[in-house]
Design an enzyme around this catalytic site. Structure first.
Site, PDB file in Angstrom:
ATOM      1  N   CYS A  91     -15.117 -23.379  17.462  1.00  0.00           N
ATOM      2  CA  CYS A  91     -14.212 -23.543  16.333  1.00  0.00           C
ATOM      3  C   CYS A  91     -13.283 -24.706  16.637  1.00  0.00           C
ATOM      4  O   CYS A  91     -12.981 -24.984  17.810  1.00  0.00           O
ATOM      5  CB  CYS A  91     -13.412 -22.253  16.120  1.00  0.00           C
ATOM      6  N   ASP A 102      -3.608   7.181  -4.043  1.00  0.00           N
ATOM      7  CA  ASP A 102      -4.942   7.705  -4.325  1.00  0.00           C
ATOM      8  C   ASP A 102      -5.443   8.514  -3.142  1.00  0.00           C
ATOM      9  O   ASP A 102      -4.874   8.473  -2.047  1.00  0.00           O
ATOM     10  CB  ASP A 102      -5.905   6.564  -4.635  1.00  0.00           C
ATOM     11  N   ASP A 144       0.858  -1.179   0.000  1.00  0.00           N
ATOM     12  CA  ASP A 144       0.000   0.000   0.000  1.00  0.00           C
ATOM     13  C   ASP A 144       0.897   1.232   0.000  1.00  0.00           C
ATOM     14  O   ASP A 144       2.055   1.184   0.396  1.00  0.00           O
ATOM     15  CB  ASP A 144      -0.923  -0.029   1.217  1.00  0.00           C
ATOM     16  N   CYS A 155     -10.176 -25.038  15.000  1.00  0.00           N
ATOM     17  CA  CYS A 155      -8.834 -24.745  14.501  1.00  0.00           C
ATOM     18  C   CYS A 155      -7.809 -25.083  15.585  1.00  0.00           C
ATOM     19  O   CYS A 155      -8.157 -25.208  16.768  1.00  0.00           O
ATOM     20  CB  CYS A 155      -8.727 -23.284  14.076  1.00  0.00           C
TER      21      CYS A 155
END
EC number: 2.4.2.48
Length: 459
Positions: free
Chosen positions: A275, A125, A90, A277
């Site tokens: 979860c 930008d 970026d 994971c």
């Protein structure tokens, strides 16, 4: 510019593809975890082991700090991060939006990104906040376009990301996209949406993304800057976004927040981790709450990345299976404002027709939102265009599908069927797609459905 983007499968406006830049490949849709080169929450090598083939980092921060700048110029950004995968950088536009100014010019930051070997670099930008006065948006937009033209004309620049701006003005988003589409780019990001996402303004997100997408070339990926929450990704992919980035995995972890496809949960409120994971199976919430802040942040950030990866993988498979619309519907129902975004997408489903496959597998329909599916809109439009009013036919109402069972009793060209989802369907199309594979909610009394079917046969 050595860039190739290959689309292997598609559903709604979503695409399963492969982006190749300078020999590095990235499967899309893809999420790029944000790596702060000054204080990474997780080492990029760990991020790679979690299954991410690309990251995004901030060239402005690297350039601003001497020790980072010198190392990046000597070893390249890949060497600085210790990451051999796809690295996008970026330009400092986020800092420009946050603080109103940056200590670098567009030309300087574009050349710097080339020098450090960014796989894709971003122009400087000018992000304009939502609902800004139109005069300001037009002024900022012209600056962004001027900088894009300047960047592509430089003798030294990386493969470029040319960012679509325009605040919440759809016509200005389209204008910006049209002008940028005339310039060579590796990626076309849609910028300035982080405030909308933070405020859960999903309806506005849908509007600005569709406006930009309508004018961007199909042979390049679209990056939705700052979109990095599981709740938003399936909807964004359905609109045609291919790339995402997320600093939220780390930001949320530092404030003890736990990502879920159903929303964001607070660690203090968790009885168990919903979860499986590795981060969640090795610990329970009590263990994590008792950890030192640094270690607690690492565990939560690791889970958050696993959750983001799971959503990306699920979304990819939904594209292949032809179930992306169903996935977006189910995920968006987790929050009323996300659902409002889904309703807006359905209302504007006609804008997706040109990207959506005309034929796929079974189609699930549940409510009025399902009527907005682009493949059903396309089917209804083609029926009107090719068959007109179907005058002279017997129009049968209240008959359960499959209509082909009724057609067996009469000549198909004598009949038409009034269908809640498809409109008036000619009898000879009873076994064609999507009539024969539309799955809708069944009535409470299946016997009543059969009785109505028998009555239809007698009629």
């Amino acid at each position: 510019m050595n860039v190739a983007f290959e689309v292997k499968d598609r559903d709604v406006a979503g695409r399963l593809g492969r982006l190749e830049v300078n020999g590095r490949r990235l499967k899309t849709p893809a999420l790029l975890p944000v790596v702060n080169p000054n204080k990474p929450t997780l080492d990029p090598r760990e991020i790679s082991k979690l299954g991410f083939d690309g990251v995004i980092t901030n060239a402005y921060i690297i350039r601003k700090h001497e020790h980072l700048r010198e190392q990046a110029l000597e070893e390249g950004v890949h060497g600085l991060l210790g990451f051999d995968g796809f690295v996008m950088t970026d330009s400092g536009s986020f800092q420009l939006a946050e603080y109103g100014d940056v200590e670098v010019s567009n030309e300087e930051i574009v050349r710097f990104q080339a020098k450090i070997g960014s796989d894709v670099g971003t122009i400087l930008d000018v992000p304009t906040p939502p609902d800004a006065p139109r005069s300001r948006v037009e002024r900022d937009l012209e600056t962004t376009l001027k900088r894009a033209r300047e960047a592509v004309e430089l003798d030294e620049h990386p493969p470029l990301a040319l960012t679509v701006q325009g605040s919440t003005y759809e016509d200005l988003r389209r204008l910006c996209a049209e002008k940028l589409a005339e310039l060579p780019a590796a990626v076309y990001p849609v910028g300035g949406v982080v405030p909308l996402l933070e405020e859960y303004r999903f309806v506005d997100v849908v509007r600005v993304v569709l406006a930009a997408k309508s004018s961007l070339p199909p042979h390049r990926p679209v990056h939705l800057f700052g979109c990095g929450h599981p709740l938003a990704i399936p909807l964004a992919v359905a609109m045609g976004c291919d790339l995402f980035d997320s600093a939220s995995y780390a930001i949320y972890a530092r404030s003890d927040r736990y990502m879920s496809i159903l929303g964001t949960l607070k660690l203090e409120e968790l009885e168990t981790f919903p979860c499986s994971c590795p981060a969640c199976t090795r610990h329970d919430p009590d263990d994590v709450r008792e950890m030192e802040p640094r270690e607690r942040t690492r565990v939560l950030a690791t889970h958050n990345l696993y959750e983001l990866r799971r959503v990306i993988e699920t979304t990819r498979q939904a594209i292949v299976s032809g179930e992306l619309w169903e996935l977006a519907e189910s995920v968006c129902r987790a929050h009323p404002r996300a659902w409002a975004g889904m309703v807006e997408l359905a209302r504007r489903g006609g804008e997706l027709e040109r990207w959506c496959p005309a034929v796929k597998r079974s189609v699930f329909v549940c409510d009025e939102v399902s009527k907005g599916r682009p493949e059903l809109r396309l089917y209804r439009r083609r029926l009107r265009d090719r068959f007109g009013e179907l005058s002279g036919r017997k129009v049968v109402k209240g008959i359960s599908r499959p209509y082909a069972e009724i057609v067996e009793w009469l000549e198909p060209w004598e009949l038409a069927f009034a269908d809640e989802w498809l409109g008036v369907v000619p009898g000879e199309l009873s076994w064609s797609y999507p009539c024969h594979c539309l799955v809708e909610p069944s009535g409470d009394d299946e016997g009543e459905d059969r009785r109505r079917g028998e009555e239809g046969r007698r009629r």
